[in-house]
Design a protein around this motif. Structure first.
Motif, PDB file in Angstrom:
ATOM      1  N   THR A 248      33.440 -78.746  43.115  1.00  0.00           N
ATOM      2  CA  THR A 248      32.377 -78.774  42.104  1.00  0.00           C
ATOM      3  C   THR A 248      31.115 -78.255  42.768  1.00  0.00           C
ATOM      4  N   ARG A 249      30.563 -77.196  42.204  1.00  0.00           N
ATOM      5  CA  ARG A 249      29.307 -76.668  42.736  1.00  0.00           C
ATOM      6  C   ARG A 249      28.159 -77.394  42.061  1.00  0.00           C
ATOM      7  N   LEU A 250      27.442 -78.184  42.847  1.00  0.00           N
ATOM      8  CA  LEU A 250      26.301 -78.941  42.319  1.00  0.00           C
ATOM      9  C   LEU A 250      25.006 -78.233  42.705  1.00  0.00           C
ATOM     10  N   THR A 251      24.184 -77.985  41.701  1.00  0.00           N
ATOM     11  CA  THR A 251      22.869 -77.383  41.919  1.00  0.00           C
ATOM     12  C   THR A 251      21.818 -78.321  41.369  1.00  0.00           C
ATOM     13  N   VAL A 252      20.909 -78.745  42.224  1.00  0.00           N
ATOM     14  CA  VAL A 252      19.821 -79.629  41.809  1.00  0.00           C
ATOM     15  C   VAL A 252      18.552 -78.794  41.750  1.00  0.00           C
ATOM     16  N   VAL A 253      17.960 -78.734  40.566  1.00  0.00           N
ATOM     17  CA  VAL A 253      16.772 -77.880  40.388  1.00  0.00           C
ATOM     18  C   VAL A 253      15.505 -78.721  40.209  1.00  0.00           C
TER      19      VAL A 253
END
Lengths: 113, 114
Positions: B109-114
């Protein structure tokens, strides 16, 4: 602390040649060592496991050696093909009964047609 | 299932939010692992389950990270108060037993926190 080193630079070779990747480790006496292949956007895929009492292991075009004196494993792909292009990861167990693995940073192999 | 399945494939979340990542291991595999992989790095161990219990959680970076496996199959990795530094690919792996066996990984799972 335990440390695993793999060539961080990409390895470029011509199709048909033998690719050789290196995995060195320190502060460690692992019972076995594993090699995985990882393609972009995918999880690692297991290739081979070699135990500390085995000097060499083969699977089709793959060969792995394990030198516990030098603390080094070599991973060879003979008659390389463009489809072999991927990142190859070396992994060792951290100890105990679990399969908790410590991975190297991986080496990117590019096989040119 | 035929392999380890992870959902979602991609997750974008705002800083400070809570996220859950799910892993469906290979049926019958008692050992389940979570790893985290940053760009250009190898997978980094987070936590290991043998059955329902967390046998080794020494890789969890801090108490914002928690994982469960209540029935010994599906596992959920939970991250509270996400930070931008949590952005990475979270990988799940299972094996038929702990130790000396190959690990089967999901696609991550690619998690991106913006």
């Amino acid at each position: 602390s335990q440390k695993i080193e793999q060539n961080s630079e990409a390895l470029n070779i011509q199709e048909g040649k033998t690719a050789t990747l290196t995995c060195n480790y320190t502060n460690y006496s692992p019972a076995y060592l594993q090699w995985y292949r990882q393609d972009p956007g995918r999880g690692p895929v297991f290739l081979l496991l070699i135990r500390e009492n085995e000097k060499e292991k083969r699977k089709e075009r793959l060969k792995v050696t394990f030198d516990t004196t030098l603390k080094q494993s070599l991973f060879h792909i003979t008659a390389s093909q463009p489809a072999d292009s991927a990142t190859y990861l070396c992994a060792l167990p951290s100890g105990g009964a679990t399969n908790k693995l410590i991975f190297g940073t991986g080496t990117l192999l590019a096989v040119q047609p | 299932g035929a392999g380890v399945s992870q959902t979602p494939s991609n997750k974008v979340t705002e800083k400070g939010k809570y996220v859950e990542l799910r892993c469906d291991p290979i049926s019958g595999h008692t050992a389940l692992y979570w790893y985290r992989q940053s760009l250009g790095q190898g997978p980094e161990f987070l936590i290991y389950f043998q059955g329902t219990g967390a046998a080794d959680d020494s890789g969890l970076p801090n108490d914002r990270f928690f994982a469960v496996r209540p029935e010994g199959s599906v596992s959920t990795l939970k991250i509270q108060r996400t930070e931008r530094g949590d952005s990475a690919v979270y990988l799940c792996a299972s094996s038929s037993q702990g130790g000396h066996t190959e690990a089967f990984f999901g696609q991550g799972t690619r998690l991106t926190v913006v």
